[in-house]
Design a protein around this motif. Structure first.
Motif, short mmCIF file in Angstrom:
data_model
loop_
_atom_site.label_atom_id
_atom_site.label_comp_id
_atom_site.label_asym_id
_atom_site.label_seq_id
_atom_site.Cartn_x
_atom_site.Cartn_y
_atom_site.Cartn_z
N LEU A 131 0.83 -1.20 0.00
CA LEU A 131 0.00 0.00 0.00
C LEU A 131 0.87 1.26 0.00
CD1 LEU A 131 -2.76 1.32 0.15
CD2 LEU A 131 -2.66 1.11 2.64
N ALA A 132 1.95 1.25 0.79
CA ALA A 132 2.84 2.42 0.83
C ALA A 132 3.46 2.67 -0.55
CB ALA A 132 3.92 2.21 1.88
N ARG A 133 3.87 1.59 -1.22
CA ARG A 133 4.46 1.74 -2.54
C ARG A 133 3.42 2.27 -3.54
NH1 ARG A 133 6.72 -2.68 -2.51
NH2 ARG A 133 5.17 -3.99 -3.58
N LEU A 134 2.19 1.75 -3.44
CA LEU A 134 1.14 2.18 -4.34
C LEU A 134 0.80 3.65 -4.13
CD1 LEU A 134 -0.99 1.49 -6.49
CD2 LEU A 134 -2.51 0.76 -4.64
N MET A 135 0.73 4.08 -2.86
CA MET A 135 0.41 5.48 -2.58
C MET A 135 1.55 6.40 -2.99
SD MET A 135 -2.60 5.16 -1.57
CE MET A 135 -2.82 6.90 -1.31
N ASP A 136 2.78 5.95 -2.86
CA ASP A 136 3.91 6.76 -3.30
C ASP A 136 3.89 6.96 -4.81
OD1 ASP A 136 4.80 7.03 -0.72
OD2 ASP A 136 6.28 5.41 -0.84
N ASP A 137 3.56 5.89 -5.54
CA ASP A 137 3.51 5.99 -7.00
C ASP A 137 2.32 6.83 -7.45
OD1 ASP A 137 5.74 4.40 -7.13
OD2 ASP A 137 4.61 2.54 -7.50
N GLY A 138 1.17 6.68 -6.77
CA GLY A 138 -0.02 7.43 -7.13
C GLY A 138 -0.67 6.90 -8.39
N PRO A 139 -1.85 7.41 -8.75
CA PRO A 139 -2.53 6.98 -9.96
C PRO A 139 -1.71 7.30 -11.21
CG PRO A 139 -4.00 8.24 -8.53
CD PRO A 139 -2.62 8.42 -8.00
N ASP A 140 -1.70 6.39 -12.14
CA ASP A 140 -0.95 6.57 -13.39
C ASP A 140 -1.89 7.12 -14.45
OD1 ASP A 140 0.72 6.51 -15.50
OD2 ASP A 140 1.10 4.36 -15.49
N GLU A 141 -1.49 8.21 -15.05
CA GLU A 141 -2.33 8.85 -16.05
C GLU A 141 -2.26 8.17 -17.41
OE1 GLU A 141 -1.76 13.03 -16.34
OE2 GLU A 141 -1.35 13.28 -14.20
N HIS A 142 -1.22 7.39 -17.66
CA HIS A 142 -1.02 6.88 -19.01
C HIS A 142 -0.89 5.36 -19.06
CE1 HIS A 142 -0.37 11.07 -20.04
NE2 HIS A 142 0.59 11.15 -19.12
N GLY A 143 -0.94 4.69 -17.93
CA GLY A 143 -0.75 3.24 -17.91
C GLY A 143 -1.97 2.49 -18.40
N THR A 144 -1.78 1.21 -18.59
CA THR A 144 -2.87 0.32 -19.01
C THR A 144 -3.52 -0.30 -17.79
OG1 THR A 144 -1.71 -0.20 -21.06
CG2 THR A 144 -3.45 -1.71 -20.37
N VAL A 145 -4.82 -0.31 -17.77
CA VAL A 145 -5.56 -0.87 -16.64
C VAL A 145 -5.28 -2.36 -16.52
CG1 VAL A 145 -7.86 -1.37 -15.73
CG2 VAL A 145 -7.38 0.86 -16.74
N ARG A 146 -4.92 -2.80 -15.32
CA ARG A 146 -4.54 -4.19 -15.09
C ARG A 146 -5.68 -5.02 -14.51
NH1 ARG A 146 0.98 -4.22 -11.80
NH2 ARG A 146 0.71 -6.44 -12.26
N MET A 147 -6.78 -4.39 -14.19
CA MET A 147 -7.90 -5.09 -13.56
C MET A 147 -9.03 -5.26 -14.56
SD MET A 147 -9.85 -4.09 -10.00
CE MET A 147 -8.29 -4.26 -9.11
N ALA A 148 -9.77 -6.35 -14.40
CA ALA A 148 -10.91 -6.61 -15.29
C ALA A 148 -11.96 -5.53 -15.12
CB ALA A 148 -11.50 -7.99 -14.99
N ALA A 149 -12.75 -5.32 -16.17
CA ALA A 149 -13.70 -4.21 -16.19
C ALA A 149 -14.78 -4.35 -15.14
CB ALA A 149 -14.33 -4.11 -17.59
N ALA A 150 -15.34 -5.56 -14.97
CA ALA A 150 -16.48 -5.73 -14.06
C ALA A 150 -16.14 -5.40 -12.61
CB ALA A 150 -17.04 -7.15 -14.19
N PRO A 151 -15.08 -5.99 -12.02
CA PRO A 151 -14.77 -5.63 -10.63
C PRO A 151 -14.34 -4.18 -10.47
CG PRO A 151 -13.07 -7.09 -11.53
CD PRO A 151 -14.20 -7.08 -12.50
#
Length: 525
Positions: free
Chosen positions: A344-364
């Motif tokens: 979680l700390a690493r994810l919050m440090d990186d923050g939302p990516d404006e240009h990356g590809t979504v890694r999660m399926a659409a429904a969830p």
């Protein structure tokens, strides 16, 4: 409120009549008649409300049912009007009714259909066979009852549209009514070649019915039945019977059930009639695999069995191991606080990516975004989309979004819907269960569920042992495969994995991390 107004007006007119009205003249005649009329209306309103409350308590009527309300109002106000005409104005009501017989006949003929619907609705209300929330099936018409009116019934269809069904339509033909809130049984029919032992088919079908197909109500046990032969085509007909609380979702439930049946039967080498089991070219793999995974699969193919799984099916290894050949799956793991906090700390440090590809399926992702939007507003969709380019773990995404919810009670409500287990996405080439077989002290794999579809190469413990004994593979090969796969996953976020979900209209695809309030630290327990 209107009753109090009538009472106040009646009291005011009576006061005027007794205090300031002259002893003779037009005012002396009109004021008592007006006061009597207002008093009669106030009394009629009180009687109407009292009777409605009494009938509602006894019949348990819903708030949308106005049939008795309409009929009672017509009777009460008609009697009030006739009484006022007779006692206040001195008119002969009997002669008035007799002279209006022709008018009544004309109106009755003109309003024949309306009156028919009215009295049919009244009879249905008195019989108490239909309630708001029940489901109606009448030929091609089916829907949930959302309102009972004095002329018609309003239905909500599975397409989220409305059907207005006249009350007469409920008495002219047979109508199937499913009480709301009670499970109803439905059947999905399918056929299998007659040479397949029926007990094999029934056993697979019952396992599928109990495997957690969405919206199947397992409190009432589902069942599989043999319906009989089809001699002309050489088939045996079967029925998969299940209960559900959501009748309008029958087509979706049947679709999910048939998909799971096809995959489950195909794993047993059984073909559903008209579908067939497609031939496989064991030398061809649909999904591109990492270099070492391709070599490992080629060597293990003779020792394993290829199995296909449909959406949401649990992949049971039965004490063996497997290599994921195509599609994707998700493995649940017990959350370790130290590892989860670090992620979680690493994810919050990186923050939302404006240009990356979504890694999660659409429904969830859509579900999580909708949950967060209740507390963060529309910005939550863009925020979830941005974090989903960094992680494919629904629990981690919940924790990241929760850090943006400033109100602690709201944050707790949101986190209460988060998965209890962390999970990882398994891509083609992933090995499952090998470490446990080679080193029994190694923690076993968690629950593994297919995403949309996947195919694995399953190896029993005996088959894997034989491959090692014959020097087809070695434990070092498996270790090298794991290292190669880990290196392969480093570049995972740079290539498409699943179709992403577009935010609502007018919402940017991604939002900068600085937008909105600063993230709040989330305590992980």
């Amino acid at each position: 409120m209107s009753t109090l107004v009538f009472i106040a007006l009646a009291a005011l007119v009576w006061l005027l009549d007794f205090t300031v009205a002259p002893d003779d003249g037009l005012a002396k005649t009109l004021l008592p008649a007006l006061a009597t009329g207002l008093s009669a209306l106030a009394l009629a309103r009180l009687l109407e409300r009292a009777l409605l409350r009494l009938l509602a308590a006894r019949a348990r009527l819903g708030s949308h049912s106005d049939r008795l309300h309409t009929m009672l109002a017509m009777v009460i106000y008609a009697a009030t009007a006739l009484g006022w005409l007779h006692y206040a104005l001195g008119l002969n009501v009997t002669s008035l009714l007799a002279t209006s017989a022709v008018v009544t006949l004309i109106l009755g003929l003109a309003l024949q259909a309306t009156l028919g619907n009215l009295f049919t609705g009244l009879s249905l209300e008195l019989e108490r066979q239909l309630r708001v929330g029940d489901y109606i099936f009448k030929g091609p018409i089916e829907g949930e009852v959302v309102a009972l009116k004095w002329r018609s019934v309003f239905l909500r269809t599975s397409n989220n549209t409305r059907i207005v069904l006249p009350n007469n339509g409920l008495t002219t033909d047979a109508v199937e009514i499913v009480p709301g809130g009670q499970p109803s049984r439905h059947t999905v029919f399918f056929a299998v070649r007659s040479h397949v032992p029926p007990m094999d088919v029934l056993a697979v079908t019952e396992d599928v019915l109990r495997s957690g197909v969405p919206k199947i109500h397992l409190a009432f046990p589902p069942s599989a039945v043999l319906l009989g032969p089809d001699p002309e085509r050489g088939f045996l007909r079967y029925g998969a019977r299940y209960y559900t609380l959501e009748c309008l979702e029958r087509s979706n439930i049947a679709s999910n059930l048939q998909v799971r049946l096809w995959y489950a039967l195909s794993r047993k080498g059984i073909a559903m009639a008209g579908w067939g089991v497609p031939p496989r070219d064991d030398g061809h793999l649909v999904a591109p695999l990492p270099r070492l995974a391709q070599d490992l699969v080629a060597r293990l193919l003779p020792f394993g069995e290829r199995r296909s799984y449909g959406p949401g099916e649990e992949i049971a290894l039965g004490g063996g191991a497997a290599l994921l050949l195509r599609g994707s799956a998700r493995e649940e793991r017990e959350a370790r606080l130290d590892a989860e906090r670090a992620q979680l700390a690493r994810l919050m440090d990186d923050g939302p990516d404006e240009h990356g590809t979504v890694r999660m399926a659409a429904a969830p992702l859509a579900v999580i975004g909708e949950r967060a939007a209740r507390h963060l507003g529309p910005y939550a969709y863009a925020l979830a989309h941005g974090y989903a380019t960094r992680t494919d773990d629904p629990r981690l995404l919940h924790l990241a979004l929760a850090s943006h919810i400033q109100d602690e009670p709201d944050r707790e409500v949101f986190l209460a819907e988060a998965p209890r287990h962390t999970s990882r996405r398994l891509e083609p080439g992933a090995g499952i269960g090998f470490a446990r077989l080679l080193a029994p002290s190694t923690p076993g794999n968690g629950r593994i569920v297919s995403n949309r579809r996947c195919e694995i190469l399953h190896l029993s413990a005996a088959a894997l042992g034989e491959a090692i004994d014959r020097a087809v593979i070695t434990p070092a090969d498996l270790a090298a495969h794991d290292a190669d796969l880990a290196a392969h996953d480093v570049d995972l976020a740079r290539r498409p994995i699943d179709p992403g979900i577009a935010p609502p209209d007018g919402m940017p695809a991604n939002a900068p991390a600085s937008q909105g309030d600063a993230p709040t630290r989330v305590d992980i327990h």
